[in-house]
Write an enzyme that holds these catalytic residues in place. Sequence first.
Site, mmCIF file in Angstrom:
data_model
loop_
_atom_site.group_PDB
_atom_site.id
_atom_site.type_symbol
_atom_site.label_atom_id
_atom_site.label_comp_id
_atom_site.label_asym_id
_atom_site.label_seq_id
_atom_site.Cartn_x
_atom_site.Cartn_y
_atom_site.Cartn_z
ATOM 1 C CE LYS A 50 -29.024 -51.419 -65.626
ATOM 2 N NZ LYS A 50 -28.424 -52.681 -65.360
ATOM 3 C CD GLU A 87 -24.918 -49.710 -60.962
ATOM 4 O OE1 GLU A 87 -25.806 -49.276 -61.431
ATOM 5 O OE2 GLU A 87 -24.219 -50.748 -60.991
HETATM 6 O O1 LIG Z 1 -27.099 -53.697 -63.137
HETATM 7 C C1 LIG Z 1 -27.146 -53.457 -62.103
HETATM 8 C C2 LIG Z 1 -27.287 -52.287 -61.105
HETATM 9 O O2 LIG Z 1 -27.505 -51.329 -61.944
HETATM 10 C C3 LIG Z 1 -26.615 -55.065 -61.349
HETATM 11 O O3 LIG Z 1 -26.703 -54.990 -59.973
HETATM 12 C C4 LIG Z 1 -25.366 -55.248 -62.016
HETATM 13 O O4 LIG Z 1 -24.842 -56.459 -61.351
HETATM 14 C C5 LIG Z 1 -24.206 -54.417 -61.392
HETATM 15 O O5 LIG Z 1 -22.698 -54.422 -62.191
HETATM 16 P P1 LIG Z 1 -21.458 -55.193 -61.406
HETATM 17 O O6 LIG Z 1 -22.164 -56.376 -60.892
HETATM 18 O O7 LIG Z 1 -20.748 -55.128 -62.583
HETATM 19 O O8 LIG Z 1 -21.164 -54.199 -60.150
#
Ligand SMILES: O=C(CO)[C@H](O)[C@H](O)COP(=O)(O)O
Length: 292
Positions: free
Chosen positions: A164, A171
Amino acid sequence: MQLGLIGLGKMGGNMRERIRRAGHTVVGYDRNPDLSDVSGLAELVESLQAPRTVWVMVPAGAATQSVVDELGGLLEAGDTVVDGGNSRWTDDEKHAEELAAKGIGFVDAGVSGGVWGLENGYALMVGGEKEHVDRLRPIFDALKPEGPYGYVHAGKVGAGHFSKMVHNGIEYAMMQAYAEGWELLEKVDSVTDVREVFRSWQEGTVIRSWLLDLAVNALDEDEHLDKLRGYAQDSGEGRWTVEAAIDNAVPLPAITASLFARFASRQEDSPQMKMIAALRNQFGGHAVESAK
Ligand SMILES: O=C(CO)[C@H](O)[C@H](O)COP(=O)(O)O
């Protein structure tokens, strides 16, 4: 199947609903009594039949540690704890060891799907011993999206959260790439409708994705994002991804740059660019601007 679920926020609350819709019994606990089915963890544990399964869905770090500690004192040998939050994968081995000393199993589950998961399902990346993971299959089946993918038993304890974490690193970089392309399109006069360019990319292109769909949603709500400040927080997973890359000597230039771009977003002015300006001025007499 019966499940105890701790943490009924944006993720946990919708997960409780999705698991219930699949016909399972969920006893939920949250610090907010308006959301909670029980008054505390002791009542939650008492209300479940052994062998119990308790899913923890609270913020990573101290909050998760405190719940795992408390559960360690309440559960019995044969029970299983699942950490479905965005915990750092290195915490998982520690939690598994602490609980194993009492005969309690531990599974880590990376959960992706955000606020859309209730309807679309949650992608699950799971780590742990097969006997513990297998016990949870009915719950994983209830949560996962329909279709053949969206679930993986990625490996031993920690593998779910490691997977993850890498997912979140990707992401970061994907969002950064869309954001940079959007800014460049907005900058030039020749492109007169950037939102429609983004919308057109949703079909047939190499770069179509759910994040692109969400970008179009955002532009439909606020065409030039005028209502937002250019400021982005981070919850830790991008940092851990970069740290893991360093530990393993794996080059991650795109993910690292996207993390650093968020840090830059939090500065009113750039101290390092002051130094660049000063040095250019020193060696070349190049013009500088005064601080505001
Ligand atoms: O796991 C997630 C999405 O996949 C969460 O929304 C997470 O908070 C996103 O990461 P960040 O806050 O560091 O942008």
